[in-house]
Design a protein around this motif. Structure first.
Motif, PDB file in Angstrom:
ATOM      1  N   LYS A  85      15.803 -15.233  -5.058  1.00 33.51           N
ATOM      2  CA  LYS A  85      16.051 -13.819  -4.771  1.00 33.51           C
ATOM      3  C   LYS A  85      14.728 -13.054  -4.590  1.00 33.51           C
ATOM      4  O   LYS A  85      14.593 -12.210  -3.700  1.00 33.51           O
ATOM      5  N   ARG A  86      13.773 -13.362  -5.442  1.00 30.72           N
ATOM      6  CA  ARG A  86      12.473 -12.671  -5.329  1.00 30.72           C
ATOM      7  C   ARG A  86      11.808 -13.004  -3.995  1.00 30.72           C
ATOM      8  O   ARG A  86      11.243 -12.129  -3.322  1.00 30.72           O
ATOM      9  N   LEU A  87      11.895 -14.270  -3.572  1.00 32.88           N
ATOM     10  CA  LEU A  87      11.279 -14.678  -2.308  1.00 32.88           C
ATOM     11  C   LEU A  87      11.943 -13.959  -1.135  1.00 32.88           C
ATOM     12  O   LEU A  87      11.257 -13.423  -0.240  1.00 32.88           O
ATOM     13  N   GLU A  88      13.280 -13.938  -1.127  1.00 29.12           N
ATOM     14  CA  GLU A  88      13.982 -13.280  -0.034  1.00 29.12           C
ATOM     15  C   GLU A  88      13.691 -11.772  -0.009  1.00 29.12           C
ATOM     16  O   GLU A  88      13.514 -11.182   1.057  1.00 29.12           O
ATOM     17  N   TYR A  89      13.614 -11.198  -1.195  1.00 32.80           N
ATOM     18  CA  TYR A  89      13.343  -9.761  -1.264  1.00 32.80           C
ATOM     19  C   TYR A  89      11.946  -9.437  -0.710  1.00 32.80           C
ATOM     20  O   TYR A  89      11.749  -8.495   0.079  1.00 32.80           O
ATOM     21  N   GLN A  90      10.970 -10.225  -1.087  1.00 32.18           N
ATOM     22  CA  GLN A  90       9.600  -9.959  -0.635  1.00 32.18           C
ATOM     23  C   GLN A  90       9.477 -10.178   0.873  1.00 32.18           C
ATOM     24  O   GLN A  90       8.775  -9.419   1.571  1.00 32.18           O
ATOM     25  N   LEU A  91      10.148 -11.215   1.390  1.00 23.57           N
ATOM     26  CA  LEU A  91      10.079 -11.461   2.826  1.00 23.57           C
ATOM     27  C   LEU A  91      10.752 -10.338   3.616  1.00 23.57           C
ATOM     28  O   LEU A  91      10.247  -9.909   4.667  1.00 23.57           O
ATOM     29  N   CYS A  92      11.891  -9.868   3.120  1.00 21.64           N
ATOM     30  CA  CYS A  92      12.565  -8.754   3.787  1.00 21.64           C
ATOM     31  C   CYS A  92      11.757  -7.468   3.691  1.00 21.64           C
ATOM     32  O   CYS A  92      11.691  -6.669   4.637  1.00 21.64           O
ATOM     33  N   LEU A  93      11.174  -7.253   2.528  1.00 19.11           N
ATOM     34  CA  LEU A  93      10.386  -6.039   2.334  1.00 19.11           C
ATOM     35  C   LEU A  93       9.183  -5.991   3.268  1.00 19.11           C
ATOM     36  O   LEU A  93       8.811  -4.925   3.782  1.00 19.11           O
ATOM     37  N   SER A  94       8.559  -7.141   3.522  1.00 21.73           N
ATOM     38  CA  SER A  94       7.380  -7.163   4.390  1.00 21.73           C
ATOM     39  C   SER A  94       7.733  -6.954   5.853  1.00 21.73           C
ATOM     40  O   SER A  94       6.866  -6.597   6.657  1.00 21.73           O
ATOM     41  N   LYS A  95       9.029  -7.180   6.232  1.00 22.97           N
ATOM     42  CA  LYS A  95       9.438  -7.007   7.624  1.00 22.97           C
ATOM     43  C   LYS A  95       9.860  -5.584   7.939  1.00 22.97           C
ATOM     44  O   LYS A  95      10.018  -5.228   9.111  1.00 22.97           O
ATOM     45  N   GLU A  96      10.085  -4.758   6.927  1.00 21.19           N
ATOM     46  CA  GLU A  96      10.560  -3.406   7.160  1.00 21.19           C
ATOM     47  C   GLU A  96       9.477  -2.561   7.821  1.00 21.19           C
ATOM     48  O   GLU A  96       8.276  -2.812   7.697  1.00 21.19           O
ATOM     49  N   ALA A  97       9.928  -1.519   8.521  1.00 19.23           N
ATOM     50  CA  ALA A  97       8.988  -0.601   9.172  1.00 19.23           C
ATOM     51  C   ALA A  97       8.256   0.229   8.120  1.00 19.23           C
ATOM     52  O   ALA A  97       8.856   0.708   7.161  1.00 19.23           O
ATOM     53  N   GLY A  98       7.005   0.428   8.318  1.00 20.37           N
ATOM     54  CA  GLY A  98       6.205   1.197   7.366  1.00 20.37           C
ATOM     55  C   GLY A  98       5.728   0.402   6.184  1.00 20.37           C
ATOM     56  O   GLY A  98       5.191   0.983   5.225  1.00 20.37           O
ATOM     57  N   ALA A  99       5.957  -0.925   6.179  1.00 18.04           N
ATOM     58  CA  ALA A  99       5.477  -1.750   5.068  1.00 18.04           C
ATOM     59  C   ALA A  99       3.951  -1.862   5.128  1.00 18.04           C
ATOM     60  O   ALA A  99       3.328  -1.780   6.186  1.00 18.04           O
ATOM     61  N   ASP A 100       3.352  -2.079   3.965  1.00 16.59           N
ATOM     62  CA  ASP A 100       1.893  -2.191   3.921  1.00 16.59           C
ATOM     63  C   ASP A 100       1.459  -3.573   4.407  1.00 16.59           C
ATOM     64  O   ASP A 100       2.261  -4.400   4.825  1.00 16.59           O
ATOM     65  N   ASP A 101       0.168  -3.842   4.324  1.00 17.09           N
ATOM     66  CA  ASP A 101      -0.423  -5.085   4.841  1.00 17.09           C
ATOM     67  C   ASP A 101      -0.433  -6.199   3.807  1.00 17.09           C
ATOM     68  O   ASP A 101      -1.195  -7.160   3.939  1.00 17.09           O
ATOM     69  N   ILE A 102       0.372  -6.115   2.774  1.00 13.00           N
ATOM     70  CA  ILE A 102       0.360  -7.098   1.683  1.00 13.00           C
ATOM     71  C   ILE A 102       1.654  -7.912   1.740  1.00 13.00           C
ATOM     72  O   ILE A 102       2.759  -7.354   1.832  1.00 13.00           O
ATOM     73  N   LEU A 103       1.515  -9.231   1.650  1.00  9.40           N
ATOM     74  CA  LEU A 103       2.663 -10.145   1.531  1.00  9.40           C
ATOM     75  C   LEU A 103       2.524 -10.881   0.208  1.00  9.40           C
ATOM     76  O   LEU A 103       1.648 -11.729   0.034  1.00  9.40           O
ATOM     77  N   ASP A 104       3.422 -10.519  -0.746  1.00  8.33           N
ATOM     78  CA  ASP A 104       3.336 -11.052  -2.101  1.00  8.33           C
ATOM     79  C   ASP A 104       4.555 -11.946  -2.362  1.00  8.33           C
ATOM     80  O   ASP A 104       5.689 -11.456  -2.493  1.00  8.33           O
TER      81      ASP A 104
END
Length: 736
Positions: free
Chosen positions: A16-35
């Protein structure tokens, strides 16, 4: 150990954490960090690599997983080319990809708590990497390519098996912090490693044969290149403006930090130098005091030895006097005994006379025999008495003479010893006076050397001297030309030369006054410095001399070194070296001068019209031949030459042209253009004294300004031989 083991599947929370982080990084306005840290991953997902490549992520965090390799199958490490931070600590990596050097923008690489056994050679291609953390791994040696990382500032090698450092680490000039296990190091030795990063770098530079430089001198270009890379990555206009403002702020902050470090370093150097001078002065003072003390002890020892010698001599003389007195006393007692014996002899003679008379009465001896017998006895007794008295008188005279000689010799030796003692005291006093005079002479010499250097370093004084030499040479050439043209009866040119000579004479007098005024001001400055100096401080003028030598800042010298050499040569020809710091400070080049005007140069502080025109003409001449500026500059120069020829006449050589620029300070004038009077080789017959016709002229007559006489002939002259005007002042002309 089993040959096969079952992969542990990640838990539902990790998925769940992996899917959440991957989805969060694809959203518009996301920062330059992939955690995607702490997701129990055994290999990095290909989706994360795609996100980094498409969305150009800057930070990729993978710590707290179970990764055994960085790049999954079917992916390339070039997908991470935009990364600046890559965090891989607390994983199970055993090696890094061989093409890790493709991450050109990477600045931070964290590999702590892994199982890496060796670093690839391509890691040296990470030229922008500033932090490399390989703590708690299985490294045994480091690749030599680490020396190519020109921006590395922090390197952590602790808790590994590294025993030797490659000498190529000395090429990393920006390294500020190097962490390692100093106790287990064999090269450099443990004693060197325990001294810190600077000691290790100095040791490696010595082994490599290069000079060590502190990291502070190389960090500013690295940070500036960092800022340029960030500016290239920005696309949006507002982001560019923001990044530029932030970069300017960072530059100013870094510049202030560098200035602070430079000021602290310079202050520390001055304190160290002051301490060394103070210790040197104390040691010299102690040496002088020790030598004076040793000389005084030597003199006291010599004086005590001389006193002992005198005391022994006095004792010996006293003993001799006592012996002489004893002998004289014994001789006196002998004389007394002899007197008693004479008395007894007289009594005995009287008794004999009485016996003789009695015998005459008793016997019948004849009177003649008795008389003869009595005469013989009396004559013998009288002769014996006279001889003994004469011998006693001679003995007394001898004793008295010897006593007087002994007393005289004793007095003479005492006078000699007194003179020697006075001579020793005078020599000691002379040595003291010589030491005091030498100390005072050294202080005067230091003050004179500081005064001479102060006059030499003073730019205004040097500029006035150059202007005076230029005017003296111009006056000499004008005089030679006037003598030659007088022979040719050129009246028009004679008037022009007279006007030029009058202008030069006035300018020379003003410059001489300015030179004297400048020297008086410098003398006042020296007097104020002498009043402010501590009376107990030694070598004050030597310290001021060294400070005056080091007065120009290092940054200004570096800026002046970056000025174009042709521009520096032009300023030297124009006698305008004092504008070199202004040119260097504003980074003025020939390209910049092409687009500037006289008003722009005046704003920068270059106020002389002649120097402004010369700089602008020089900048136009440096344009390519096809440009129109070169033609205009040539036309200006041709027009100036035609105007000069019309002024001098068609058949006469051009007269000297002078351009007096506006004063840079009240009451001063400057010669802006090069003199155009003919050189010494142009007038071979006018280079001798007009009086003796033998030697070259060396004296300038004021106020007329003629240079026509040698020093010997000018001493008896009251009027100028050429113009018959009165001589108010004579100036000696020195030639190099």
């Amino acid at each position: 150990m089993p040959l096969f083991f079952r992969k542990r599947k990640p838990s539902d929370d990790s998925k769940k954490r992996l899917e959440y982080q991957l989805c969060l990084s694809k959203e518009a306005g996301a920062d330059d960090i992939l955690d995607i840290s702490n997701c129990e991953l055994s290999e990095a997902p290909a989706t994360a690599f795609s996100i980094c490549r498409v969305l150009q992520k800057k930070v990729f965090i993978l710590h707290g997983n179970e990764l055994r390799s960085l790049v999954p199958k079917g992916c390339s490490i070039s997908c991470l080319a935009t990364l600046k931070v890559l965090d891989l600590h607390e994983n199970k990596l055993t090696s890094l990809p061989d093409d890790i050097g493709q991450l050109k923008s990477l600045q931070v690489l964290n590999l702590e708590k892994n199982h890496i056994k060796a670093l690839p050679d391509s890691i040296g291609d990470l030229r922008l990497l500033q932090t490399l953390n390989v703590k708690r791994n299985s490294l045994t040696q480091l690749p030599a390519s680490l020396g190519q990382m020109s921006s590395l500032r922090t390197l952590d090698l602790s808790e590994n098996g590294v025993r030797e450092l490659p000498t190529e680490l000395a090429n990393i000039r920006t390294l500020e912090c190097l962490t390692l296990d100093a106790a287990q190091m064999s090269f450099p030795p443990a004693s060197v490693c325990s001294g810190g990063t600077e000691v290790i770098q100095r040791f490696l530079c010595t082994e490599l044969g290069v000079e060590y430089c502190p990291p502070s001198q190389y960090l500013l270009p690295v940070l500036e290149s960092d800022g340029c890379a960030q500016m290239e990555d920005c696309v949006d206009g507002e982001e560019v403006a923001w990044q530029s403002k932030f970069q300017d702020y960072e530059k100013k902050k870094e510049q202030k930090q560098q200035e602070k470090l430079e000021f602290e370093r310079r202050l520390e150097e001055e304190q160290r130098e002051h301490t060394q001078l103070f210790l040197l002065n104390n040691s010299r003072k102690e040496d002088i005091l020790l030598s004076v003390r040793q000389e005084q002890e030597r003199l006291e020892q010599g004086l005590s030895q001389q006193q002992r010698t005198l005391e022994l001599e006095r004792q010996r003389l006293l003993g001799q006097v006592r012996i002489a007195e004893t002998s004289i006393t014994s001789r006196i007692s002998c004389l007394l005994l002899e007197n008693k014996r004479q008395k007894k002899t007289t009594e005995f003679l009287q008794a004999l006379e009485e016996d003789r008379i009695r015998m005459e009465q008793l016997t019948s001896i004849t009177q003649e025999e008795a008389d003869s017998l009595r005469k013989r006895e009396v004559a013998a007794a009288m002769q014996k008495m006279l001889s003994e008295g004469y011998s006693m008188r001679l003995l007394q005279e001898t004793c008295e003479t010897r006593r007087q000689s002994l007393v005289t010799e004793t007095c003479r030796s005492m006078e000699t010893l007194d003179r020697k003692f006075d001579q020793v005291l005078s020599l000691q006093q002379l040595d003291k006076s010589k030491a005091i005079a030498q100390i005072l002479q050294e202080e005067e010499m230091q003050k004179a050397a500081f005064e001479a250097l102060h006059l030499k370093k003073d730019s205004m004084h040097g500029f006035i001297r150059k202007q005076i030499r230029l005017i003296e040479a111009e006056l000499m050439q004008l005089t030679r030309l006037e003598v030659k043209r007088r022979d040719l009866d050129a009246e028009n040119l004679q008037e022009v030369l007279a006007d030029q000579r009058a202008a030069l004479t006035d300018l020379l007098q003003q410059l001489l006054k300015q030179k004297d005024q400048r020297e008086v001001e410098l003398q006042q400055v020296l007097a104020e410095m002498e009043l402010k100096s501590d009376s107990n401080q030694q070598n004050y003028w030597m310290i001021q001399y060294q400070r005056l030598l080091d007065s120009k800042p290092l940054s200004l010298r570096m800026q002046e070194a970056g000025v174009e050499q042709q521009l520096v040569s032009l300023l030297c020809k124009l006698s305008a070296q004092h504008y070199l710091p202004v040119i260097a400070h504003h980074h003025i080049t020939s390209e910049a001068l092409r687009h500037m005007t006289s008003a722009d140069l005046s704003k920068l502080g270059i106020c002389e019209v002649g120097i402004q025109k010369a700089l602008l003409i020089w900048a136009k001449e440096r344009i390519s031949p096809s440009a129109e500026g070169a033609c205009e500059a040539q036309e200006e120069l041709a027009g100036a030459c035609e105007a000069q020829e019309e002024l001098a006449g068609p058949s006469q050589p051009s007269a000297p042209t002078l351009l007096l620029s506006p004063p840079s300070s009240p009451g001063s004038f400057e010669l802006a253009l090069t003199p155009t009077a003919p050189g010494p080789d142009d007038s071979p017959g006018a280079s001798e004294c007009v009086v003796c016709m033998e030697t070259e002229p060396h004296m300038i007559f004021l106020p007329c300004g003629h240079v026509c006489c040698c020093q010997v002939c000018s001493e008896v002259l009251q009027t100028c031989p050429l113009c018959r005007s009165g001589i108010g002042q004579r100036i000696r002309l020195y030639r190099n």
